[in-house]
Design a protein around this motif. Structure first.
Motif, PDB file in Angstrom:
ATOM      1  N   LEU A 109      -2.084 -10.996 -10.067  1.00 27.67           N
ATOM      2  CA  LEU A 109      -1.591  -9.774 -10.712  1.00 27.67           C
ATOM      3  C   LEU A 109      -2.617  -8.632 -10.673  1.00 27.67           C
ATOM      4  CD1 LEU A 109       0.196 -11.279 -13.835  1.00 27.67           C
ATOM      5  CD2 LEU A 109       1.251 -10.440 -11.742  1.00 27.67           C
ATOM      6  N   ARG A 110      -3.774  -8.743  -9.904  1.00 24.38           N
ATOM      7  CA  ARG A 110      -4.769  -7.662  -9.805  1.00 24.38           C
ATOM      8  C   ARG A 110      -4.212  -6.507  -8.980  1.00 24.38           C
ATOM      9  NH1 ARG A 110     -10.015 -11.518  -8.437  1.00 24.38           N
ATOM     10  NH2 ARG A 110     -10.062 -12.569 -10.503  1.00 24.38           N
ATOM     11  N   PRO A 111      -4.604  -5.229  -9.250  1.00 27.95           N
ATOM     12  CA  PRO A 111      -4.053  -4.056  -8.532  1.00 27.95           C
ATOM     13  C   PRO A 111      -4.269  -4.126  -7.032  1.00 27.95           C
ATOM     14  CG  PRO A 111      -5.163  -3.366 -10.517  1.00 27.95           C
ATOM     15  CD  PRO A 111      -5.472  -4.815 -10.374  1.00 27.95           C
ATOM     16  N   THR A 112      -5.431  -4.573  -6.608  1.00 25.70           N
ATOM     17  CA  THR A 112      -5.705  -4.603  -5.154  1.00 25.70           C
ATOM     18  C   THR A 112      -4.760  -5.568  -4.472  1.00 25.70           C
ATOM     19  OG1 THR A 112      -8.031  -4.123  -5.607  1.00 25.70           O
ATOM     20  CG2 THR A 112      -7.495  -5.018  -3.437  1.00 25.70           C
ATOM     21  N   ALA A 113      -4.610  -6.726  -5.077  1.00 31.68           N
ATOM     22  CA  ALA A 113      -3.712  -7.724  -4.482  1.00 31.68           C
ATOM     23  C   ALA A 113      -2.282  -7.217  -4.487  1.00 31.68           C
ATOM     24  CB  ALA A 113      -3.829  -9.041  -5.243  1.00 31.68           C
ATOM     25  N   LEU A 114      -1.901  -6.543  -5.556  1.00 30.40           N
ATOM     26  CA  LEU A 114      -0.540  -6.033  -5.636  1.00 30.40           C
ATOM     27  C   LEU A 114      -0.297  -4.958  -4.579  1.00 30.40           C
ATOM     28  CD1 LEU A 114       0.004  -5.782  -9.498  1.00 30.40           C
ATOM     29  CD2 LEU A 114       1.033  -7.429  -7.941  1.00 30.40           C
ATOM     30  N   ASN A 115      -1.283  -4.062  -4.375  1.00 30.04           N
ATOM     31  CA  ASN A 115      -1.135  -3.014  -3.353  1.00 30.04           C
ATOM     32  C   ASN A 115      -1.018  -3.624  -1.972  1.00 30.04           C
ATOM     33  OD1 ASN A 115      -1.243  -1.012  -5.295  1.00 30.04           O
ATOM     34  ND2 ASN A 115      -3.478  -0.798  -5.174  1.00 30.04           N
ATOM     35  N   THR A 116      -1.825  -4.667  -1.742  1.00 28.15           N
ATOM     36  CA  THR A 116      -1.754  -5.333  -0.442  1.00 28.15           C
ATOM     37  C   THR A 116      -0.372  -5.937  -0.220  1.00 28.15           C
ATOM     38  OG1 THR A 116      -4.118  -5.816  -0.596  1.00 28.15           O
ATOM     39  CG2 THR A 116      -2.832  -7.090   0.993  1.00 28.15           C
ATOM     40  N   GLN A 117       0.164  -6.597  -1.266  1.00 30.10           N
ATOM     41  CA  GLN A 117       1.484  -7.196  -1.134  1.00 30.10           C
ATOM     42  C   GLN A 117       2.559  -6.132  -0.935  1.00 30.10           C
ATOM     43  OE1 GLN A 117       2.172  -9.703  -4.488  1.00 30.10           O
ATOM     44  NE2 GLN A 117       0.604 -11.225  -3.933  1.00 30.10           N
ATOM     45  N   ILE A 118       2.385  -4.974  -1.598  1.00 37.47           N
ATOM     46  CA  ILE A 118       3.373  -3.900  -1.442  1.00 37.47           C
ATOM     47  C   ILE A 118       3.321  -3.348  -0.021  1.00 37.47           C
ATOM     48  CG2 ILE A 118       3.948  -1.547  -2.168  1.00 37.47           C
ATOM     49  CD1 ILE A 118       3.053  -2.365  -4.993  1.00 37.47           C
ATOM     50  N   ALA A 119       2.113  -3.173   0.516  1.00 43.03           N
ATOM     51  CA  ALA A 119       1.979  -2.650   1.887  1.00 43.03           C
ATOM     52  C   ALA A 119       2.598  -3.602   2.891  1.00 43.03           C
ATOM     53  CB  ALA A 119       0.504  -2.414   2.205  1.00 43.03           C
ATOM     54  N   ARG A 120       2.306  -4.902   2.706  1.00 35.99           N
ATOM     55  CA  ARG A 120       2.905  -5.890   3.605  1.00 35.99           C
ATOM     56  C   ARG A 120       4.427  -5.883   3.504  1.00 35.99           C
ATOM     57  NH1 ARG A 120      -1.110 -11.052   2.411  1.00 35.99           N
ATOM     58  NH2 ARG A 120      -3.018 -10.134   3.393  1.00 35.99           N
ATOM     59  N   GLY A 121       4.939  -5.728   2.299  1.00 34.69           N
ATOM     60  CA  GLY A 121       6.382  -5.679   2.143  1.00 34.69           C
ATOM     61  C   GLY A 121       6.971  -4.445   2.794  1.00 34.69           C
ATOM     62  N   ARG A 122       6.259  -3.312   2.690  1.00 32.18           N
ATOM     63  CA  ARG A 122       6.778  -2.096   3.293  1.00 32.18           C
ATOM     64  C   ARG A 122       6.804  -2.232   4.823  1.00 32.18           C
ATOM     65  NH1 ARG A 122       3.689   1.085   0.890  1.00 32.18           N
ATOM     66  NH2 ARG A 122       5.137   1.786  -0.730  1.00 32.18           N
ATOM     67  N   GLU A 123       5.733  -2.854   5.398  1.00 38.68           N
ATOM     68  CA  GLU A 123       5.704  -3.052   6.852  1.00 38.68           C
ATOM     69  C   GLU A 123       6.862  -3.943   7.299  1.00 38.68           C
ATOM     70  OE1 GLU A 123       1.919  -4.652   7.727  1.00 38.68           O
ATOM     71  OE2 GLU A 123       0.799  -2.775   7.325  1.00 38.68           O
ATOM     72  N   ARG A 124       7.090  -4.995   6.572  1.00 39.91           N
ATOM     73  CA  ARG A 124       8.212  -5.866   6.941  1.00 39.91           C
ATOM     74  C   ARG A 124       9.524  -5.109   6.855  1.00 39.91           C
ATOM     75  NH1 ARG A 124       5.271  -9.638   3.810  1.00 39.91           N
ATOM     76  NH2 ARG A 124       6.706  -9.324   2.052  1.00 39.91           N
ATOM     77  N   LEU A 125       9.679  -4.274   5.797  1.00 40.59           N
ATOM     78  CA  LEU A 125      10.913  -3.521   5.633  1.00 40.59           C
ATOM     79  C   LEU A 125      11.100  -2.518   6.772  1.00 40.59           C
ATOM     80  CD1 LEU A 125      13.361  -2.883   3.882  1.00 40.59           C
ATOM     81  CD2 LEU A 125      11.961  -1.264   2.592  1.00 40.59           C
ATOM     82  N   ASP A 126       9.993  -1.832   7.191  1.00 38.10           N
ATOM     83  CA  ASP A 126      10.111  -0.868   8.292  1.00 38.10           C
ATOM     84  C   ASP A 126      10.499  -1.579   9.580  1.00 38.10           C
ATOM     85  OD1 ASP A 126       9.460   1.096   6.535  1.00 38.10           O
ATOM     86  OD2 ASP A 126       7.305   1.129   7.063  1.00 38.10           O
ATOM     87  N   GLY A 127       9.880  -2.721   9.839  1.00 35.90           N
ATOM     88  CA  GLY A 127      10.216  -3.462  11.056  1.00 35.90           C
ATOM     89  C   GLY A 127      11.665  -3.898  11.057  1.00 35.90           C
ATOM     90  N   GLN A 128      12.130  -4.403   9.909  1.00 32.94           N
ATOM     91  CA  GLN A 128      13.510  -4.828   9.826  1.00 32.94           C
ATOM     92  C   GLN A 128      14.467  -3.646   9.988  1.00 32.94           C
ATOM     93  OE1 GLN A 128      13.841  -6.859   6.118  1.00 32.94           O
ATOM     94  NE2 GLN A 128      12.619  -8.657   6.770  1.00 32.94           N
ATOM     95  N   SER A 129      14.116  -2.448   9.478  1.00 30.71           N
ATOM     96  CA  SER A 129      14.968  -1.268   9.595  1.00 30.71           C
ATOM     97  C   SER A 129      15.058  -0.817  11.053  1.00 30.71           C
ATOM     98  CB  SER A 129      14.417  -0.147   8.707  1.00 30.71           C
ATOM     99  OG  SER A 129      15.178   1.033   8.860  1.00 30.71           O
ATOM    100  N   ALA A 130      13.898  -0.845  11.787  1.00 28.91           N
ATOM    101  CA  ALA A 130      13.924  -0.442  13.197  1.00 28.91           C
ATOM    102  C   ALA A 130      14.773  -1.401  14.014  1.00 28.91           C
ATOM    103  CB  ALA A 130      12.485  -0.406  13.738  1.00 28.91           C
TER     104      ALA A 130
END
Length: 473
Positions: free
Chosen positions: A359-380
C-alpha cells in the motif's frame, strides 16, 4: 156425637177442615217429633252440589230411597264427603219439604259404614289413578343433594312445622318457605293442591325464591282425618309438580295416595326434613376425610414415583462416566487453544505486514502505470481489430452488391428480355393469365409500354398455334 169412621154416606157434623199448609205443617211436626234425631245406614246414590254450596244426595237400600240434604256449613264440617256408591251412616233429622210433598233427611254428619267400605273406595281410586300412570316410577324425580330453599306445605300451628324447622336448622342452614294450609276437613284437599301449584308457579330468580324441594306434611290421625290427602286433586297436583316432592303424611303405618304420587315418601315429618337436607357436620367430616385421602394419595403417589425413578436410575451409567470422555476432550482442546490463537495471530500479522507494504505510494504508482500501459495496449489492439473487421465487412458488402447487380432482373432486361405485368402490377408468367387481364404493362430495358390484352390463340393436335389479328406484337 157423630163418628168419623161411620158409614161412607154419613155426613160428619164436627170433622175439622185443614188447609193444605196446616196439614203439611201437622205432618212435619209429627214426623220431626217422632224422629227428632236418627242415624241411617245406606248406599249413597245421586250426589249434587248446588252453586250455593248445599249438597243433595240419595240414601238407598234394596227396597227404598230417602232424599238427603246437607247445608253449606254442614258440608264444610264433614270429614268425608259422600260419593256415589259409598256405604255410609248419616246422622241428622227427618223432616219434610212441603213444596214437593216429600220427606227428607237433613244430614249433619256422614261417616263411612266401617273402614272396609272406605278402604274399598280408596283402593278403587288408587287403581284408577295408577292406570293413568300417575304412580309410575319413571315419573319420579331425584331429590337435590343440597337444596338452597325448602318449601313446606302444612298447617302453621301444631308440632309438625316446629319439628321440621328444628330438624332443618340442626342439619343444615337452608331457607324455608311455609305455605299454610288446612290439613283436615273439606278445605284440606283444595288448599294443599293450590299450595303445590303455587310453589311450582314461582319464577326462578324472582323476588320470592323458588324451592328446590317440597315437603307436604301432616301428623298422624284416623283415615278420615287423612282423607284430604287421598283426594284426586291433591294426587294430580303432586304428580304434576316440577319441583321434587316429599310426602310426610301421618305416621309410618299410615299410607295415603299422595305417597304414591310423590317423588319420595317419608315415614314422619321429621324424617322428611332429614331426607331433604344432609347433616352439615357430616358433610364437613366427609369433605375433611376426602381431603385427607387426597393428601395421602398424592404423597403416596409421589413416593412411589420417586422410588421407581431410583430403581430406573440404578440401571443407568453414572453421570461422571458419561461425561468423562467429553470432559477429557474439552481439556485437550482447551490446552491447544492458546497456542493456536498465538499462531493464527502471528500469521495474520505477517499477512497484514505484506499487505501494508503493497500500500506504499511508490508501489501504488508503479502498479497504476503498469495498469495504464496494459490498458493502452489493449485499446490499440481493439482499434486495429475493429478496423480490420470493418474492412472485411466492406469487401463482402461490395461483392454482394456486384452479385445483386449481375443477378437482378434489370441486367436480364439488358440482355433482351422483358417483364410483363397486369393492371394490378403483378408479374404475369403465363399466356392464360395474360389473356384474362384487361390491360398489360411490358417493361423493357429502356422503358415501359402499355398494351391491350388479346385473345389466346387456339391450338390442336399436330398443329402449331398461329397468331391471330390483334396479338400483342
Amino acid at each position: 156425637m157423630d163418628l168419623i169412621d161411620g158409614p161412607e154416606d154419613a155426613i160428619p157434623g164436627n170433622t175439622p177442615e185443614f188447609t193444605v199448609s196446616d196439614l203439611s205443617g201437622a205432618v212435619k211436626r209429627t214426623l220431626e217429633g217422632e224422629f227428632g234425631r236418627v242415624r241411617v245406614r245406606g248406599e249413597v246414590g245421586r250426589v249434587v252440589i248446588a252453586r250455593t254450596g248445599h249438597m243433595y244426595f240419595d240414601l238407598k237400600d234394596d227396597r227404598a230411597v230417602i232424599a238427603g240434604v246437607s247445608w253449606k256449613g254442614q258440608v264444610a264440617r264433614m270429614k268425608v264427603r259422600p260419593e256415589e256408591g259409598m256405604e255410609v251412616i248419616a246422622t241428622g233429622r227427618l223432616t219434610t219439604f212441603a213444596p214437593q210433598s216429600k220427606y227428607q233427611l237433613q244430614v249433619e254428619s256422614i261417616e263411612p259404614a266401617g273402614a272396609g267400605a272406605l278402604m274399598a273406595m280408596l283402593e278403587a281410586r288408587r287403581k284408577a289413578l295408577a292406570a293413568e300412570g300417575l304412580f309410575d316410577a319413571g315419573r319420579k324425580r331425584r331429590l337435590p343433594y343440597l337444596p338452597r330453599v325448602v318449601g313446606v306445605v302444612t298447617s302453621p300451628q301444631g308440632a309438625v312445622i316446629r319439628d321440621i324447622l328444628h330438624r332443618l336448622s340442626d342439619r343444615f342452614g337452608v331457607h324455608v318457605l311455609v305455605w299454610p294450609v288446612a290439613v283436615q276437613g273439606q278445605g284440606c284437599a283444595p288448599q294443599v293442591a293450590q299450595a303445590i301449584e303455587g310453589f311450582n308457579a314461582l319464577a326462578p330468580g324472582g323476588p320470592i325464591p323458588r324451592p328446590d324441594v317440597l315437603i307436604v306434611a301432616r301428623g298422624g290421625g284416623s283415615i278420615e282425618d287423612l282423607w284430604g290427602f287421598n283426594e284426586e286433586i291433591v294426587v294430580r297436583a303432586a304428580a304434576a309438580s316440577d319441583i321434587p316432592l316429599i310426602s310426610a303424611v301421618g305416621h309410618e303405618t299410615d299410607t295415603t295416595l299422595i305417597d304414591h304420587a310423590s317423588d319420595q315418601r317419608a315415614p314422619t315429618p321429621t324424617a322428611a326434613a332429614e331426607i331433604a337436607v344432609p347433616v352439615q357436620a357430616d358433610l364437613v367430616a366427609h369433605v375433611s376425610n376426602l381431603n385427607a385421602r387426597l393428601v395421602r394419595g398424592g404423597a403416596q403417589s409421589v413416593a412411589l414415583r420417586r422410588q421407581r425413578l431410583r430403581d430406573v436410575g440404578r440401571a443407568l451409567p453414572r453421570p461422571e462416566n458419561l461425561l468423562a470422555p467429553a470432559m477429557q476432550r474439552f481439556d485437550q482442546w482447551a490446552e491447544r487453544v492458546p497456542g493456536s490463537l498465538r499462531a493464527a495471530l502471528q500469521s495474520k500479522r505477517q499477512e497484514l505486514r505484506g499487505a501494508a507494504a503493497g500500500l506504499r505510494p511508490t508501489a501504488l504508482n508503479t502498479q497504476i502505470a503498469r495498469g495504464r500501459e496494459r490498458l493502452d495496449g489493449q485499446s490499440a489492439r481493439a482499434d486495429r481489430a475493429a478496423l480490420a473487421r470493418l474492412d472485411s465487412l466492406g469487401t463482402r458488402l461490395a461483392s454482394l452488391e456486384r452479385l445483386r447487380q449481375s443477378l437482378g432482373y434489370p441486367a436480364t432486361l439488358q440482355r433482351g428480355y422483358a417483364v410483363v405485368r397486369d393492371d394490378a402490377g403483378e408479374v404475369v408468367t403465363s399466356a392464360t393469365r395474360a389473356g384474362q387481364a384487361n390491360a398489360l404493362q411490358v417493361e423493357f430495358r429502356d422503358g415501359t409500354l402499355d398494351v391491350m390484352a388479346g385473345k389466346r390463340p387456339k391450338s390442336g393436335k399436330g398443329t402449331k398455334p398461329k397468331p391471330e389479328q390483334g396479338s400483342l406484337f
